[in-house]
Design a protein around this motif. Sequence first.
Motif, PDB file in Angstrom:
ATOM      1  N   ALA A 145      -6.434   4.368   3.199  1.00  0.00           N
ATOM      2  CA  ALA A 145      -7.772   4.035   3.703  1.00  0.00           C
ATOM      3  C   ALA A 145      -7.937   2.522   3.827  1.00  0.00           C
ATOM      4  O   ALA A 145      -8.518   2.022   4.802  1.00  0.00           O
ATOM      5  CB  ALA A 145      -8.843   4.618   2.778  1.00  0.00           C
ATOM      6  N   ALA A 146      -7.427   1.778   2.848  1.00  0.00           N
ATOM      7  CA  ALA A 146      -7.497   0.314   2.934  1.00  0.00           C
ATOM      8  C   ALA A 146      -6.690  -0.187   4.120  1.00  0.00           C
ATOM      9  O   ALA A 146      -7.108  -1.117   4.838  1.00  0.00           O
ATOM     10  CB  ALA A 146      -6.984  -0.305   1.634  1.00  0.00           C
ATOM     11  N   ARG A 147      -5.544   0.407   4.349  1.00  0.00           N
ATOM     12  CA  ARG A 147      -4.710   0.003   5.483  1.00  0.00           C
ATOM     13  C   ARG A 147      -5.415   0.269   6.814  1.00  0.00           C
ATOM     14  O   ARG A 147      -5.378  -0.567   7.721  1.00  0.00           O
ATOM     15  CB  ARG A 147      -3.378   0.752   5.416  1.00  0.00           C
ATOM     16  N   ARG A 148      -6.080   1.421   6.901  1.00  0.00           N
ATOM     17  CA  ARG A 148      -6.816   1.732   8.127  1.00  0.00           C
ATOM     18  C   ARG A 148      -7.957   0.747   8.343  1.00  0.00           C
ATOM     19  O   ARG A 148      -8.219   0.297   9.453  1.00  0.00           O
ATOM     20  CB  ARG A 148      -7.363   3.159   8.079  1.00  0.00           C
ATOM     21  N   ALA A 149      -8.654   0.385   7.253  1.00  0.00           N
ATOM     22  CA  ALA A 149      -9.741  -0.587   7.360  1.00  0.00           C
ATOM     23  C   ALA A 149      -9.221  -1.905   7.906  1.00  0.00           C
ATOM     24  O   ALA A 149      -9.840  -2.526   8.781  1.00  0.00           O
ATOM     25  CB  ALA A 149     -10.397  -0.799   5.995  1.00  0.00           C
ATOM     26  N   TYR A 150      -8.069  -2.341   7.401  1.00  0.00           N
ATOM     27  CA  TYR A 150      -7.499  -3.625   7.820  1.00  0.00           C
ATOM     28  C   TYR A 150      -7.003  -3.560   9.259  1.00  0.00           C
ATOM     29  O   TYR A 150      -7.131  -4.521  10.021  1.00  0.00           O
ATOM     30  CB  TYR A 150      -6.364  -4.004   6.880  1.00  0.00           C
ATOM     31  N   GLU A 151      -6.453  -2.423   9.651  1.00  0.00           N
ATOM     32  CA  GLU A 151      -5.975  -2.252  11.027  1.00  0.00           C
ATOM     33  C   GLU A 151      -7.133  -2.261  12.016  1.00  0.00           C
ATOM     34  O   GLU A 151      -7.045  -2.830  13.103  1.00  0.00           O
ATOM     35  CB  GLU A 151      -5.193  -0.941  11.151  1.00  0.00           C
ATOM     36  N   VAL A 152      -8.237  -1.616  11.618  1.00  0.00           N
ATOM     37  CA  VAL A 152      -9.398  -1.533  12.502  1.00  0.00           C
ATOM     38  C   VAL A 152     -10.068  -2.894  12.659  1.00  0.00           C
ATOM     39  O   VAL A 152     -10.491  -3.279  13.750  1.00  0.00           O
ATOM     40  CB  VAL A 152     -10.407  -0.490  11.961  1.00  0.00           C
ATOM     41  N   ASP A 153     -10.161  -3.643  11.538  1.00  0.00           N
ATOM     42  CA  ASP A 153     -10.854  -4.935  11.583  1.00  0.00           C
ATOM     43  C   ASP A 153     -10.321  -5.820  10.467  1.00  0.00           C
ATOM     44  O   ASP A 153     -10.799  -5.777   9.343  1.00  0.00           O
ATOM     45  CB  ASP A 153     -12.363  -4.736  11.433  1.00  0.00           C
ATOM     46  N   ALA A 154      -9.317  -6.634  10.789  1.00  0.00           N
ATOM     47  CA  ALA A 154      -8.689  -7.493   9.779  1.00  0.00           C
ATOM     48  C   ALA A 154      -9.625  -8.586   9.287  1.00  0.00           C
ATOM     49  O   ALA A 154      -9.349  -9.222   8.270  1.00  0.00           O
ATOM     50  CB  ALA A 154      -7.415  -8.119  10.334  1.00  0.00           C
ATOM     51  N   TYR A 155     -10.725  -8.810   9.999  1.00  0.00           N
ATOM     52  CA  TYR A 155     -11.648  -9.885   9.621  1.00  0.00           C
ATOM     53  C   TYR A 155     -13.001  -9.341   9.189  1.00  0.00           C
ATOM     54  O   TYR A 155     -14.008 -10.045   9.246  1.00  0.00           O
ATOM     55  CB  TYR A 155     -11.797 -10.881  10.780  1.00  0.00           C
ATOM     56  N   LEU A 156     -12.998  -8.098   8.741  1.00  0.00           N
ATOM     57  CA  LEU A 156     -14.235  -7.499   8.281  1.00  0.00           C
ATOM     58  C   LEU A 156     -14.752  -8.230   7.051  1.00  0.00           C
ATOM     59  O   LEU A 156     -14.023  -8.968   6.383  1.00  0.00           O
ATOM     60  CB  LEU A 156     -14.056  -6.012   7.993  1.00  0.00           C
ATOM     61  N   GLU A 157     -16.031  -8.005   6.758  1.00  0.00           N
ATOM     62  CA  GLU A 157     -16.690  -8.712   5.657  1.00  0.00           C
ATOM     63  C   GLU A 157     -15.969  -8.514   4.332  1.00  0.00           C
ATOM     64  O   GLU A 157     -15.912  -9.409   3.496  1.00  0.00           O
ATOM     65  CB  GLU A 157     -18.140  -8.234   5.552  1.00  0.00           C
ATOM     66  N   ASN A 158     -15.389  -7.334   4.134  1.00  0.00           N
ATOM     67  CA  ASN A 158     -14.734  -7.002   2.866  1.00  0.00           C
ATOM     68  C   ASN A 158     -13.226  -7.210   2.926  1.00  0.00           C
ATOM     69  O   ASN A 158     -12.496  -6.583   2.171  1.00  0.00           O
ATOM     70  CB  ASN A 158     -15.021  -5.540   2.495  1.00  0.00           C
ATOM     71  N   ALA A 159     -12.738  -8.091   3.790  1.00  0.00           N
ATOM     72  CA  ALA A 159     -11.287  -8.250   3.957  1.00  0.00           C
ATOM     73  C   ALA A 159     -10.596  -8.600   2.646  1.00  0.00           C
ATOM     74  O   ALA A 159      -9.494  -8.122   2.361  1.00  0.00           O
ATOM     75  CB  ALA A 159     -10.992  -9.312   5.012  1.00  0.00           C
ATOM     76  N   GLY A 160     -11.230  -9.448   1.833  1.00  0.00           N
ATOM     77  CA  GLY A 160     -10.612  -9.822   0.564  1.00  0.00           C
ATOM     78  C   GLY A 160     -10.396  -8.636  -0.337  1.00  0.00           C
ATOM     79  O   GLY A 160      -9.307  -8.462  -0.912  1.00  0.00           O
ATOM     80  N   SER A 161     -11.416  -7.789  -0.475  1.00  0.00           N
ATOM     81  CA  SER A 161     -11.280  -6.625  -1.347  1.00  0.00           C
ATOM     82  C   SER A 161     -10.299  -5.610  -0.764  1.00  0.00           C
ATOM     83  O   SER A 161      -9.607  -4.911  -1.509  1.00  0.00           O
ATOM     84  CB  SER A 161     -12.646  -5.965  -1.584  1.00  0.00           C
ATOM     85  N   VAL A 162     -10.224  -5.532   0.571  1.00  0.00           N
ATOM     86  CA  VAL A 162      -9.268  -4.619   1.203  1.00  0.00           C
ATOM     87  C   VAL A 162      -7.840  -5.072   0.919  1.00  0.00           C
ATOM     88  O   VAL A 162      -6.966  -4.266   0.552  1.00  0.00           O
ATOM     89  CB  VAL A 162      -9.516  -4.543   2.727  1.00  0.00           C
ATOM     90  N   LEU A 163      -7.584  -6.355   1.074  1.00  0.00           N
ATOM     91  CA  LEU A 163      -6.244  -6.877   0.798  1.00  0.00           C
ATOM     92  C   LEU A 163      -5.875  -6.697  -0.669  1.00  0.00           C
ATOM     93  O   LEU A 163      -4.724  -6.387  -0.996  1.00  0.00           O
ATOM     94  CB  LEU A 163      -6.174  -8.352   1.192  1.00  0.00           C
TER      95      LEU A 163
END
Length: 295
Positions: A106-124
């Motif tokens: 799910a984190a990988r999909r979030a990053y693929e969809v929007d690598a610059y989303l507001e929560n990018a730090g927590s996703v990484l």
Amino acid sequence: LAHRQAQLTRRPPDAAPLLASADSFARQALALDSRDAGALELRGTAAYAHVLRGLIDDTAAARAITDTAAKALEAAVNVDPQRASAWVRLSEVAYGQFNRALARDAARRAYEVDAYLENAGSVLWRLFITAYDMAEPTEAARWCEVGHSRFPESPLFLRCQLLLMTMRGASPNVDRGWELIEELNAVTPRPQRPFAGRFNRMLMSVALGRAGLTDSARAVMTGARADRTIDPQGELQGLEAFARTAIGDKEEAVRLLEGYLRDFPAHREGFRRLNTWWWQDIQGDPRFRALLTGT
């Protein structure tokens, strides 16, 4: 707005009615359109916030609410696979369920969809920590490096470098490890330093063990211990048990774990399901197997 206000509320009891309001609005929206992705995301997010804020005392109830949140968030991303924020929330909830594979995906999909989303730090961070939990050093190192390059001042991406040194097969740079300890101390808010500093030094003791510096590792882990005023959840005790396995102190590792799970039985499920590779060297000990079952 109710959910946002709950996020900004410091005291969990004050957040409870706001979360209930957010959940009520989400339900009303879903009554109008059961496939509204935004409402499904809010339903799952508000539900899980009750667990995160410690508003649910009963373990079974917390597990049921977490399952409800996961289902709502899975429905949200099924309706709108491009909804990065819902993928972020799903990753968070999946990690709370100890479902590391789903948390990672799910984190990988979030990053693929929007690598610059507001929560990018927590996703990484989630991408790093799930790879770490699953004993995937190459993948963990990749996400730690990406996170540090994008967020060089973040304590998370300084700590991930220290965590990498604790992995099996690591060849730690001890000098760099001590530099990381200093850098982490500098960016940690002063009230958090008594615990965070000890936590980081306990990780460093694992790195020293991996580097073959057994005596130094023992000295560091002993100096990093703390009483319950600093470590109310006994996290340092569990971490020292891991450090003991890195230097071959198997008897002491099991003894520490016995005390840890006796004093904090609520940690048993996480102990069974997260970072299982930490305990590879003591898995054959009958007392360790008994700890897994609670017997």
